[in-house]
Design a protein around this motif. Structure first.
Motif, PDB file in Angstrom:
ATOM      1  N   ALA A   1     -64.119-104.381 -19.691  1.00 32.64           N
ATOM      2  CA  ALA A   1     -64.687-105.189 -18.104  1.00 32.64           C
ATOM      3  C   ALA A   1     -65.182-106.804 -18.381  1.00 32.64           C
ATOM      4  O   ALA A   1     -64.991-107.559 -17.141  1.00 32.64           O
ATOM      5  N   LYS A   2     -65.103-107.498 -19.164  1.00 34.70           N
ATOM      6  CA  LYS A   2     -64.899-108.901 -19.445  1.00 34.70           C
ATOM      7  C   LYS A   2     -63.387-108.888 -19.724  1.00 34.70           C
ATOM      8  O   LYS A   2     -63.334-108.757 -20.653  1.00 34.70           O
ATOM      9  N   ASP A   3     -62.927-110.674 -19.494  1.00 36.12           N
ATOM     10  CA  ASP A   3     -61.697-111.507 -20.053  1.00 36.12           C
ATOM     11  C   ASP A   3     -62.027-111.456 -21.124  1.00 36.12           C
ATOM     12  O   ASP A   3     -62.927-112.810 -21.132  1.00 36.12           O
ATOM     13  N   HIS A   4     -61.682-111.517 -22.628  1.00 36.30           N
ATOM     14  CA  HIS A   4     -61.318-111.888 -23.482  1.00 36.30           C
ATOM     15  C   HIS A   4     -60.797-112.710 -24.437  1.00 36.30           C
ATOM     16  O   HIS A   4     -59.404-113.139 -24.053  1.00 36.30           O
TER      17      HIS A   4
ATOM     18  N   GLN B   1     -72.815-111.035 -13.023  1.00 31.63           N
ATOM     19  CA  GLN B   1     -71.717-110.452 -13.263  1.00 31.63           C
ATOM     20  C   GLN B   1     -72.182-108.614 -14.178  1.00 31.63           C
ATOM     21  O   GLN B   1     -70.966-107.988 -13.614  1.00 31.63           O
ATOM     22  N   VAL B   2     -72.829-108.424 -14.709  1.00 34.30           N
ATOM     23  CA  VAL B   2     -73.180-106.830 -14.472  1.00 34.30           C
ATOM     24  C   VAL B   2     -73.538-106.237 -14.120  1.00 34.30           C
ATOM     25  O   VAL B   2     -72.466-105.068 -13.911  1.00 34.30           O
TER      26      VAL B   2
ATOM     27  N   ARG C   1     -69.711-105.108 -11.406  1.00 32.04           N
ATOM     28  CA  ARG C   1     -69.094-104.323 -12.379  1.00 32.04           C
ATOM     29  C   ARG C   1     -69.369-103.401 -12.927  1.00 32.04           C
ATOM     30  O   ARG C   1     -68.601-102.590 -13.799  1.00 32.04           O
TER      31      ARG C   1
ATOM     32  N   MET D   1     -71.458-112.157 -20.594  1.00 35.40           N
ATOM     33  CA  MET D   1     -71.680-111.291 -18.860  1.00 35.40           C
ATOM     34  C   MET D   1     -73.433-112.123 -18.565  1.00 35.40           C
ATOM     35  O   MET D   1     -73.623-111.675 -19.538  1.00 35.40           O
TER      36      MET D   1
ATOM     37  N   MET E   1     -72.500-108.835 -24.986  1.00 38.17           N
ATOM     38  CA  MET E   1     -70.668-109.736 -24.500  1.00 38.17           C
ATOM     39  C   MET E   1     -70.111-110.921 -24.381  1.00 38.17           C
ATOM     40  O   MET E   1     -70.085-111.595 -23.697  1.00 38.17           O
TER      41      MET E   1
ATOM     42  N   GLY F   1     -73.109-104.985 -21.840  1.00 42.07           N
ATOM     43  CA  GLY F   1     -72.281-106.644 -21.109  1.00 42.07           C
ATOM     44  C   GLY F   1     -73.252-107.901 -21.336  1.00 42.07           C
ATOM     45  O   GLY F   1     -72.406-108.815 -21.095  1.00 42.07           O
TER      46      GLY F   1
ATOM     47  N   SER G   1     -63.918-111.145 -29.449  1.00 43.89           N
ATOM     48  CA  SER G   1     -64.879-109.900 -29.673  1.00 43.89           C
ATOM     49  C   SER G   1     -63.975-108.440 -30.570  1.00 43.89           C
ATOM     50  O   SER G   1     -62.654-108.294 -30.079  1.00 43.89           O
TER      51      SER G   1
END
Length: 263
Positions: free
Chosen positions: A182-185, A139-140, A143, A135, A133, A130, A108
């Motif tokens: 906000a997201k684990d990549h 999830q959006v 978060r 999500m 990406m 979100g 990303s």
């Protein structure tokens, strides 16, 4: 000029990115007589030929490295050294002229020039960003408040409900970073994001990158701010004129870079 050092050895030996003798070449149409126009470009495609006015820019030259899970890697070098181009190649946005890039997971790329929709509110951009990406809507929603709070957008008013065109460039960059963070990549690449905002936001950004390193894969950071690199990264790649000059521990590489820059 500095010599390349032995590669930094991480504790987790699972590769996330392998760059093998990567060359990136831009081709730019120039000259006169309309050679750079859309019509001329279409004619060249139909004829299968190349305009004599085409200029080749060899932006990345034979770069090889392996990135491992849990690493935070800084990319340094003077303007035009190929740092951002290399990240785009890792993200799959630019094809390699020669060599190969292999990734484990989905890279990303977060850059301060990444597109946000100026006519939509910050709120809508958080949702769309979100989803883009990967999500889920749930999830959006979960978060959303954390993203807005992290960005600091509402510290001086209810800006999150206003169109993005009313934001300063710094506000937009902070919101963009907050959405991505906000997201684990698997592989997160940040292009100058920490150069924006005040020192408080930079500290929050650096702390979040450290969390991402623990919970996800690899983080790459392009920045001209050597302090941000020192505070955030444990390994540095130094590029100049598209070539990898040095790859090693952060302090060692930055000291060599600063010594060369002071000459």
């Amino acid at each position: 000029m500095a010599e390349q050092t032995p590669e930094h050895t991480p504790t987790d030996l699972r590769p996330t990115v392998i760059a093998d003798d990567v060359h990136i070449v831009y081709r730019v149409n120039g000259g006169t007589g309309g050679k750079g126009s859309a019509t001329a470009a279409l004619n060249r495609i139909v004829r299968g030929g190349r305009s004599p006015g085409v200029r080749e820019v060899h932006a990345v030259r034979g770069v090889t490295f392996i990135a491992y899970r849990g690493e935070s890697i800084g990319l340094i070098g003077s303007n035009g050294s190929g740092k951002s181009t290399l990240l785009k190649a890792v993200a799959g946005l630019l094809p390699a002229e020669r060599g190969h890039v292999y990734t484990d997971g989905q890279p990303s790329l977060l850059g301060v020039n990444a597109a946000l929709m100026n006519d939509l509110t910050g709120e809508r951009n958080v949702i769309l960003g979100g989803l883009a990406m990967g999500m889920t809507r749930e999830q959006v929603r979960e978060r959303y408040d954390d993203i807005v709070e992290f960005s600091g957008i509402n510290e001086k008013g209810d800006f999150i409900t206003l169109p993005m065109r009313t934001y300063s460039s710094g506000m937009a960059a902070r919101l963009r970073f907050s959405i991505a963070a906000a997201k684990d990549h698997d592989v997160l690449m940040i292009d100058e994001a920490l150069a924006t905002g005040d020192r408080t936001f930079q500290r929050r950004s650096e702390a979040r990158i450290r969390e991402l390193r623990k919970d996800a894969g690899t983080v790459f950071l392009v920045s001209h701010n050597n302090k941000s690199i020192r505070d955030t990264c444990d390994r540095v790649l130094w590029l100049e004129k598209g070539e990898l000059l040095m790859d090693g521990p952060t302090d060692e590489v930055i000291k060599a870079y600063e010594k060369e820059a002071s000459r």
